[in-house]
Design a protein around this motif. Structure first.
Motif, PDB file in Angstrom:
ATOM      1  N   PRO A 160       1.078  -1.177  -0.226  1.00 45.50           N
ATOM      2  CA  PRO A 160      -0.202  -0.208   0.112  1.00 45.50           C
ATOM      3  C   PRO A 160       0.801   1.425  -0.088  1.00 45.50           C
ATOM      4  O   PRO A 160       2.069   1.228   0.325  1.00 45.50           O
ATOM      5  CB  PRO A 160      -0.955  -0.213   1.189  1.00 45.50           C
ATOM      6  N   SER A 161       0.269   2.441  -0.550  1.00 48.32           N
ATOM      7  CA  SER A 161       0.862   3.560  -0.557  1.00 48.32           C
ATOM      8  C   SER A 161       0.535   4.678   0.116  1.00 48.32           C
ATOM      9  O   SER A 161       0.896   5.753   0.013  1.00 48.32           O
ATOM     10  CB  SER A 161       1.355   4.058  -2.188  1.00 48.32           C
ATOM     11  N   VAL A 162      -0.693   4.393   0.510  1.00 45.67           N
ATOM     12  CA  VAL A 162      -1.542   5.554   1.086  1.00 45.67           C
ATOM     13  C   VAL A 162      -2.145   5.162   2.510  1.00 45.67           C
ATOM     14  O   VAL A 162      -2.268   3.914   2.524  1.00 45.67           O
ATOM     15  CB  VAL A 162      -2.793   6.204   0.209  1.00 45.67           C
ATOM     16  N   VAL A 163      -2.632   6.010   3.098  1.00 45.15           N
ATOM     17  CA  VAL A 163      -3.184   5.742   4.483  1.00 45.15           C
ATOM     18  C   VAL A 163      -3.882   6.853   4.855  1.00 45.15           C
ATOM     19  O   VAL A 163      -3.942   8.200   4.570  1.00 45.15           O
ATOM     20  CB  VAL A 163      -1.944   5.486   5.720  1.00 45.15           C
ATOM     21  N   ILE A 164      -5.147   6.732   5.772  1.00 50.55           N
ATOM     22  CA  ILE A 164      -6.061   7.339   6.306  1.00 50.55           C
ATOM     23  C   ILE A 164      -5.800   7.354   7.832  1.00 50.55           C
ATOM     24  O   ILE A 164      -5.663   6.213   8.276  1.00 50.55           O
ATOM     25  CB  ILE A 164      -7.624   7.148   6.165  1.00 50.55           C
ATOM     26  N   VAL A 165      -5.588   8.354   8.496  1.00 54.36           N
ATOM     27  CA  VAL A 165      -5.317   8.345  10.026  1.00 54.36           C
ATOM     28  C   VAL A 165      -6.250   9.314  10.870  1.00 54.36           C
ATOM     29  O   VAL A 165      -6.816  10.085  10.421  1.00 54.36           O
ATOM     30  CB  VAL A 165      -3.649   8.939  10.271  1.00 54.36           C
ATOM     31  N   SER A 166      -6.134   8.992  11.993  1.00 54.28           N
ATOM     32  CA  SER A 166      -6.903   9.690  13.088  1.00 54.28           C
ATOM     33  C   SER A 166      -6.196  11.120  13.266  1.00 54.28           C
ATOM     34  O   SER A 166      -4.909  11.107  13.334  1.00 54.28           O
ATOM     35  CB  SER A 166      -7.162   9.059  14.346  1.00 54.28           C
ATOM     36  N   ARG A 167      -7.134  12.156  13.685  1.00 58.58           N
ATOM     37  CA  ARG A 167      -6.459  13.375  14.091  1.00 58.58           C
ATOM     38  C   ARG A 167      -5.312  13.269  15.101  1.00 58.58           C
ATOM     39  O   ARG A 167      -4.366  13.724  15.152  1.00 58.58           O
ATOM     40  CB  ARG A 167      -7.456  14.295  14.634  1.00 58.58           C
ATOM     41  N   ALA A 168      -5.632  12.488  16.163  1.00 54.16           N
ATOM     42  CA  ALA A 168      -4.775  12.331  17.249  1.00 54.16           C
ATOM     43  C   ALA A 168      -3.338  11.751  16.689  1.00 54.16           C
ATOM     44  O   ALA A 168      -2.285  12.124  17.235  1.00 54.16           O
ATOM     45  CB  ALA A 168      -5.512  11.299  18.404  1.00 54.16           C
ATOM     46  N   LEU A 169      -3.456  10.851  15.843  1.00 49.73           N
ATOM     47  CA  LEU A 169      -2.191  10.189  15.441  1.00 49.73           C
ATOM     48  C   LEU A 169      -1.336  11.396  14.609  1.00 49.73           C
ATOM     49  O   LEU A 169      -0.123  11.288  14.463  1.00 49.73           O
ATOM     50  CB  LEU A 169      -2.419   8.840  14.567  1.00 49.73           C
ATOM     51  N   SER A 170      -2.245  12.155  13.510  1.00 47.07           N
ATOM     52  CA  SER A 170      -1.504  12.948  12.834  1.00 47.07           C
ATOM     53  C   SER A 170      -0.797  14.125  13.622  1.00 47.07           C
ATOM     54  O   SER A 170       0.202  14.555  13.297  1.00 47.07           O
ATOM     55  CB  SER A 170      -2.591  13.608  11.977  1.00 47.07           C
ATOM     56  N   ASP A 171      -1.702  14.550  14.645  1.00 47.43           N
ATOM     57  CA  ASP A 171      -1.138  15.627  15.406  1.00 47.43           C
ATOM     58  C   ASP A 171       0.050  15.174  16.040  1.00 47.43           C
ATOM     59  O   ASP A 171       1.087  15.858  16.350  1.00 47.43           O
ATOM     60  CB  ASP A 171      -2.168  16.184  16.755  1.00 47.43           C
ATOM     61  N   GLU A 172       0.107  13.963  16.597  1.00 47.65           N
ATOM     62  CA  GLU A 172       1.229  13.307  17.397  1.00 47.65           C
ATOM     63  C   GLU A 172       2.499  13.455  16.593  1.00 47.65           C
ATOM     64  O   GLU A 172       3.806  13.703  17.296  1.00 47.65           O
ATOM     65  CB  GLU A 172       0.844  11.847  17.878  1.00 47.65           C
ATOM     66  N   LEU A 173       2.400  12.978  15.496  1.00 43.59           N
ATOM     67  CA  LEU A 173       3.610  13.180  14.429  1.00 43.59           C
ATOM     68  C   LEU A 173       3.982  14.522  13.849  1.00 43.59           C
ATOM     69  O   LEU A 173       5.260  14.670  14.014  1.00 43.59           O
ATOM     70  CB  LEU A 173       3.475  12.064  13.341  1.00 43.59           C
ATOM     71  N   PHE A 174       3.014  15.296  13.535  1.00 42.95           N
ATOM     72  CA  PHE A 174       3.328  16.311  12.924  1.00 42.95           C
ATOM     73  C   PHE A 174       2.939  17.778  13.584  1.00 42.95           C
ATOM     74  O   PHE A 174       3.375  18.891  13.005  1.00 42.95           O
ATOM     75  CB  PHE A 174       2.684  16.492  11.353  1.00 42.95           C
ATOM     76  N   GLY A 175       2.139  17.792  14.557  1.00 39.79           N
ATOM     77  CA  GLY A 175       1.624  18.908  15.151  1.00 39.79           C
ATOM     78  C   GLY A 175       0.355  19.081  14.933  1.00 39.79           C
ATOM     79  O   GLY A 175      -0.403  18.554  13.948  1.00 39.79           O
ATOM     80  N   ALA A 176      -0.274  19.877  15.641  1.00 43.08           N
ATOM     81  CA  ALA A 176      -1.726  20.259  15.775  1.00 43.08           C
ATOM     82  C   ALA A 176      -2.170  20.642  14.242  1.00 43.08           C
ATOM     83  O   ALA A 176      -1.398  21.791  13.823  1.00 43.08           O
ATOM     84  CB  ALA A 176      -2.135  21.245  16.835  1.00 43.08           C
ATOM     85  N   GLY A 177      -3.088  20.201  13.800  1.00 45.31           N
ATOM     86  CA  GLY A 177      -3.565  20.766  12.518  1.00 45.31           C
ATOM     87  C   GLY A 177      -2.802  20.462  11.073  1.00 45.31           C
ATOM     88  O   GLY A 177      -3.133  20.627  10.094  1.00 45.31           O
TER      89      GLY A 177
END
Length: 401
Positions: A160-177
């Protein structure tokens, strides 16, 4: 004036009862404040939104025994059959079930392994382009999967080359928003974040990473397959009754099992928490009742021991209010010492529970509220014996030995 010195002197002459009551109050405060804190934390978790319409989703398992069966073709046929049932919104073959306490977890990171980089533990599920709709989720940023995104894991090297993530996971890795369009790594595999879901709990919602979830567009079929079905509101029970017969019509050499609502799966996962809350509530009630009875009993005992003294004071002109006040002040002194010791014990117990069982830190507000309620309860418990003491007749008291 309350004349504290005579009251303290009287307590020192009868220390055993006062010491026992002090210990009882201290133990009650320490246990009750921590128990209420744990109950409040569990209630917050149980009432927390998971993101899924749990009452409209159910799962079931299919175990095939036909070794000659084209498993991928059968999964596609099963999904089509399920989506054709009246009342079904969507269905998907899924790797594991959210909220169930069982499934796959791992880490997403900013650089491929074995390079060191920021990483976050998460739970993930896999399925085809119908998975988001079946889960009742929608992206707040980005887009849903399409058919071209889905990879079938077989003998090929496709990943697979794409993914959908939860906001909590995205914020944890890249910062809020942030996070949409960024690349994260699942092991050594790069995945581009094409969508973000605001609220999406994973398979272990009460864990420290319970809000960090990922959906990967990937199909890995086998003889044992899990299916997830979402129905229109109110139609789930009727659809669930049709599942076994429908699946066996499609292919009889299989066993269909564990047809269970998503809310029921979560209830099973949360069963220990609910049981613990009930036990803690029972413990609180027992401790409070025993403490109230202890205060009442000690006050009654003290009055029976001091009948002559009380009668003498009444004969010398002491008012009933002075007698009542004496016992209330005596009880308040005992309670103050007990609650001070109990507050220290509550803090110490809270630290140990946090260290041993990873419960949240005890808030001082729980200690203050519990201590205040215990103080009020203590004063109310002593009131009836104190009123009885105030009504002792001076003539009867002075004749008693």
């Amino acid at each position: 004036m309350f004349e504290l010195k005579p009251t303290i002197n009287a307590l020192m002459r009868s220390k055993l009862g006062a010491v026992l009551l002090i210990l009882q109050l201290a133990i009650t405060l320490a246990i009750v404040s921590n128990a209420v804190s744990i109950i409040q934390d569990r209630m917050t978790y149980l009432n927390k939104e998971t993101g899924y319409p749990e009452d409209d989703i159910f799962k079931f398992n299919s175990l095939n025994f036909d070794k000659q069966l084209d498993l991928l073709q059968q999964v596609e046929l099963d999904e089509q059959s399920l989506r054709g049932i009246s009342g079904v919104i969507d269905a998907v073959a899924i790797s594991s079930v959210p909220l169930s306490g069982s499934g796959s977890s791992g880490a997403m990171q900013l650089k491929p392994e074995p390079q060191e980089s920021k990483r976050s533990t998460m739970g993930y599920v896999t399925g085809d382009e119908h998975i988001l709709n079946t889960l009742g989720l929608s992206v707040s940023e980005g887009r849903d999967f399409n058919e071209a995104d889905v990879v079938v894991i077989d003998e090929s090297d496709a990943r697979p080359s794409v993914v959908i993530v939860s906001r909590a996971l995205s914020d944890e890795l890249f910062g809020a928003g942030k996070g949409l369009g960024e690349t994260i790594y699942w092991g050594a595999d790069p995945l581009s974040i094409i969508g973000i879901v605001e609220t999406m709990a994973n398979q272990w919602p009460k864990s420290s990473f319970g809000e960090k979830a990922a959906i990967i567009p990937m199909i890995r079929v086998g003889n044992f397959q899990k299916y997830l079905v979402r129905t229109a509101p109110g139609a789930r029970a009727q659809v669930m009754r049709q599942i076994e017969e429908l699946m066996l019509l499609s292919h009889r050499d299989r066993v269909v099992s564990d047809i269970t609502g998503l809310d029921q799966k979560k209830a099973r996962y949360d069963a220990k928490d609910v049981l613990m809350m009930r036990m803690l509530m029972t413990l609180i009630v027992v401790l409070v009742v025993v403490t109230a009875l202890g205060i009442f009993g000690l006050s009654t005992f003290n009055i029976s021991k001091r009948t002559k003294q009380i009668g003498t004071r009444r004969a010398l002109g002491a008012r009933k209010s002075a007698i009542v006040r004496y016992f209330v002040v005596e009880n308040a002194l005992i309670c103050t010492v007990g609650l001070m010791l109990g507050s220290a014990a509550a803090v110490l117990l809270g630290q140990k529970l946090m260290q041993w069982y990873s419960v949240p830190a005890l808030g001082y507000s729980f200690i203050v509220v519990t201590a205040s309620l215990l103080l009020v309860m203590s004063l109310l418990s002593v009131l009836m014996p104190a009123l009885r003491a105030a009504n002792i007749s001076p003539s009867i008291a002075t004749r008693s030995v």
